[in-house]
Design an enzyme around this catalytic site. Structure first.
Site, PDB file in Angstrom:
ATOM      1  N   CYS B 136      12.462 -24.915  45.911  1.00 19.01           N
ATOM      2  CA  CYS B 136      13.688 -25.402  46.557  1.00 19.01           C
ATOM      3  C   CYS B 136      14.950 -24.651  46.159  1.00 19.01           C
ATOM      4  O   CYS B 136      16.033 -24.954  46.667  1.00 19.01           O
ATOM      5  CB  CYS B 136      13.844 -26.893  46.282  1.00 19.01           C
ATOM      6  SG  CYS B 136      12.337 -27.795  46.657  1.00 19.01           S
ATOM      7  N   HIS B 263      22.536 -31.293  45.432  1.00 15.07           N
ATOM      8  CA  HIS B 263      21.147 -31.075  45.825  1.00 15.07           C
ATOM      9  C   HIS B 263      20.662 -32.372  46.475  1.00 15.07           C
ATOM     10  O   HIS B 263      20.042 -32.333  47.527  1.00 15.07           O
ATOM     11  CB  HIS B 263      20.313 -30.702  44.606  1.00 15.07           C
ATOM     12  CG  HIS B 263      18.891 -30.367  44.918  1.00 15.07           C
ATOM     13  ND1 HIS B 263      18.544 -29.386  45.802  1.00 15.07           N
ATOM     14  CD2 HIS B 263      17.711 -30.905  44.482  1.00 15.07           C
ATOM     15  CE1 HIS B 263      17.216 -29.312  45.896  1.00 15.07           C
ATOM     16  NE2 HIS B 263      16.697 -30.230  45.109  1.00 15.07           N
ATOM     17  N   HIS B 297      15.333 -32.186  53.620  1.00 13.58           N
ATOM     18  CA  HIS B 297      15.247 -31.149  52.587  1.00 13.58           C
ATOM     19  C   HIS B 297      14.511 -29.951  53.171  1.00 13.58           C
ATOM     20  O   HIS B 297      13.303 -30.009  53.403  1.00 13.58           O
ATOM     21  CB  HIS B 297      14.519 -31.700  51.363  1.00 13.58           C
ATOM     22  CG  HIS B 297      14.567 -30.798  50.169  1.00 13.58           C
ATOM     23  ND1 HIS B 297      15.086 -29.515  50.210  1.00 13.58           N
ATOM     24  CD2 HIS B 297      14.175 -30.995  48.884  1.00 13.58           C
ATOM     25  CE1 HIS B 297      15.003 -28.977  49.012  1.00 13.58           C
ATOM     26  NE2 HIS B 297      14.449 -29.849  48.192  1.00 13.58           N
TER      27      HIS B 297
END
Lengths: 252, 367
Positions: B136, B263, B297
């Site tokens: 990520c 995030h 995400h």
């Protein structure tokens, strides 16, 4: 534990011993790996054929930066860890970035590693890697610690940031003195190797007879030269009609 | 050694919330692009972010084409391409397998991480390319690498592309970890259910020359928790170090940050630790929100996509609310419930990945 991880585990045990012996372990060491992401076969089959969710540990171990974590945890490194992929020149790409960060003084020390596992079926892997069918495949895990300081260093390494054309490369090889050694990437066409060797006074450094081919094998060549030789090595790597050059000078 | 300054001069993105303009409209209106899908994993409802039925690779080329059109470049022949991706061509391989029920027709060259750069190289002929895959944080790390290469003067133009397609492997993997939300995710909410996996593409042209409309990439920093393979350090040391390193690299103080683009995945572990990190580091309580409630995400694309959001916040001087928020878990951080129009000089954007792989980017308005 999967073999891919095992390679890193075995290597990092040796690495810790060496790092403690020679330079101490700096906790802000950056940890850079060049590698390829694969889906572990067991995860793939679980998902695609059995329609079962993978075991969490299998999913995690299929991620690219997992090895960076294991190495970082084992060595107690909390600097950034990075996984870099490049089809053709992964080692050079990782070393160029490391070289830049050291030049910019972003880091004091960078740990660069390459880990490759032999994947089956071999024919499929050879096609992907773009190597000829008679070249034997291998696997390996090789590591280097890079710093900007000469004190206590075993060798210096310089990576040419750009690809180099055949003519310029030819001139470079012709200009080498007899004390230097030449090594070639294992994808280099034999006719190119023959041309270079015909026009140079320096001897060839053989690392190929000690290993099979894998994507990060230039790191093995570097480490082998440091361990067994002195003086300078010009390493010419090749992929799809492109050349890249690294120069290594071993002290002492 | 004198360093060049680095500017983001053109960008575009595509996510389940649409292109950049549509994404920002959705973010300010707290309107999520996530849909609840019950057929992707039969019998299991999951919130997913998809821009299907568009072909992923056609969309990739189109986004990069738009960035080129908005730039002062005629082509990308003198531009370095750095790709951040965690999935590469796995989604395509899956399609082939599910169609043929065999691995036989999967092209290994189209399976690897480098399929993104290969596709773009074929269309645009970049000077060189490389790919970073750190789950990520992939494209956030690509931004960091671009900044350093530009600072050093190794290149004048670097195109950063974050791109990840929705694929069965990752959705199943996150499901196995028990972190997928069956509903639209609600980052920083007291009782949150987890994250939404999504696909996304974002491309940003970084240059050493200042242009009209430039946003400066002032600094970047990273750290590694090396605490646990999936969970961040509960004391948030990795996240704090990442942000602190980015601030130091940017040469600014913590109290100059006006907005934290979090995030904020919506998972229990991430949001609790990120809140603690922000609370510890920023005593002046800057605004903080996560646009993953809008886009989901996007994994390896998230760093680049949220870099685009950060640039837009600086240009518009308008902070998006925390979509879906009703009751915050941590009352010590400043989560806006509605859009805030205020002066923002600097934005910090966080990306945190498995294995404690942390990256923070600092963007500044050009005065």
């Amino acid at each position: 534990m999967h073999l891919l991880m095992m390679g890193a585990v075995i290597s990092r045990h040796c690495l810790r011993h060496k790092a403690e012996k020679f330079s101490g372990v700096l906790t802000d060491t950056y940890n850079w790996l060049c590698w390829e992401r694969i889906i572990l076969p067991e995860v793939r089959d679980q998902q695609y054929i059995d329609h079962q969710p993978p075991r969490p540990v299998d999913f995690i171990n299929s991620l690219s930066n997992t090895a960076g974590f294991y190495v970082g945890q084992h060595l107690g490194l909390n600097g950034k860890n990075l996984f870099l992929y490049h089809h053709g020149f992964p080692v050079q790409m990782a070393l160029i970035l490391a070289q830049n960060d050291l030049k910019l003084k972003k880091q004091r020390q960078i740990l660069v590693g390459g880990v490759d596992e032999l994947l089956e079926p071999v024919g499929y892997t050879k096609k992907f890697l773009g190597i000829c069918s008679d070249l034997q495949l291998g696997e390996g895990s090789n590591w280097l610690t890079l710093r900007n300081e000469k004190e206590g260093a075993l060798a210096s390494i310089d990576i040419m940031p750009e690809e180099i054309g055949f003519k310029e490369l030819f001139a470079l090889v012709e200009g080498l003195d007899s004390k230097s050694r030449l090594a070639f990437g294992m994808r280099m066409p034999p006719e190119d190797v023959a041309v270079f060797m015909e026009h140079t006074v320096c001897a060839r450094f053989d690392y190929e007879s000690h290993c099979g081919y894998y994507e990060t094998v230039p790191l093995y060549a570097i480490n082998r030269f440091i361990e067994h030789e002195k003086g300078s090595l010009l390493f010419i790597d090749y992929f799809e009609k492109r050349y890249r050059v690294m120069t290594l000078s071993v002290f002492g | 050694m004198s360093k060049s300054r680095v500017y983001v001069n053109a960008y575009e993105s595509l996510s389940c919330a649409g292109n950049t303009a549509q994404l920002m409209d959705a973010a300010y209106a707290a309107r999520s692009g996530i849909t609840i899908n019950t057929s992707y994993m039969p019998g299991i409802p999951v919130g997913l972010g998809s821009f299907a039925p568009d072909d992923f690779f056609s969309s990739l080329n189109e986004i990069v084409r738009q960035v080129l059109d908005r730039s002062d470049l005629d082509n990308f022949h003198d531009t370095l391409l750095i790709v951040g991706s965690s999935v590469g061509g796995i989604a395509q391989s899956e399609e082939i397998f599910f169609r043929d029920r065999s691995y036989k027709n999967i092209d290994p060259a189209r399976h690897a991480i480098s399929v993104i750069s290969d596709t773009l190289n074929k269309a645009f002929r970049f000077k060189d390319s490389r790919s970073i895959s750190t789950a990520c944080t992939s494209s956030a790390n690509a931004m960091m690498m671009a900044q350093r290469l530009l600072e050093l003067g190794a290149y004048e133009n670097v195109l950063v592309v974050g791109a990840d397609a929705l694929c069965y492997t990752t959705v199943c993997g996150f499901h196995a970890l028990g972190v997928l939300s069956p509903e639209v995710c609600t980052p920083f909410q007291k009782e949150r259910l987890g994250m939404n996996v999504a696909e996304g593409i974002a491309a940003l042209l970084l240059q050493t020359s200042l242009k009209e409309g430039s946003v400066e990439l002032c600094g970047s920093g990273g750290s590694s928790d090396a605490f646990h393979i999936t969970n961040p350090d509960p004391e948030a040391r990795g996240a704090i170090a990442s942000m602190r390193n980015a601030l130091e690299n940017a040469g600014i103080k913590a109290d100059e940050i006006g907005y934290v683009n979090a995030h904020g995945t919506g998972t229990q572990a991430n949001d609790a630790v990120e809140s603690l990190a922000v609370q510890t580091l920023f005593k002046h309580m800057p605004y903080i929100s996560s646009t993953k409630a809008i886009t989901g995400h996007t994994l390896g694309a998230a760093g680049a996509l949220e870099a685009v959001v950060s640039c837009e916040v600086l240009k518009r001087q308008k902070i998006p609310p925390q979509s879906g928020l009703e009751i915050a878990e941590n009352g010590e951080i400043n989560l806006p419930y509605s859009t805030v129009e205020t002066q923002v000089d600097y934005v910090i954007s966080n990306s945190f990945a498995f294995g404690g792989n942390n990256t923070s980017l600092v963007f500044g308005a050009v005065k």
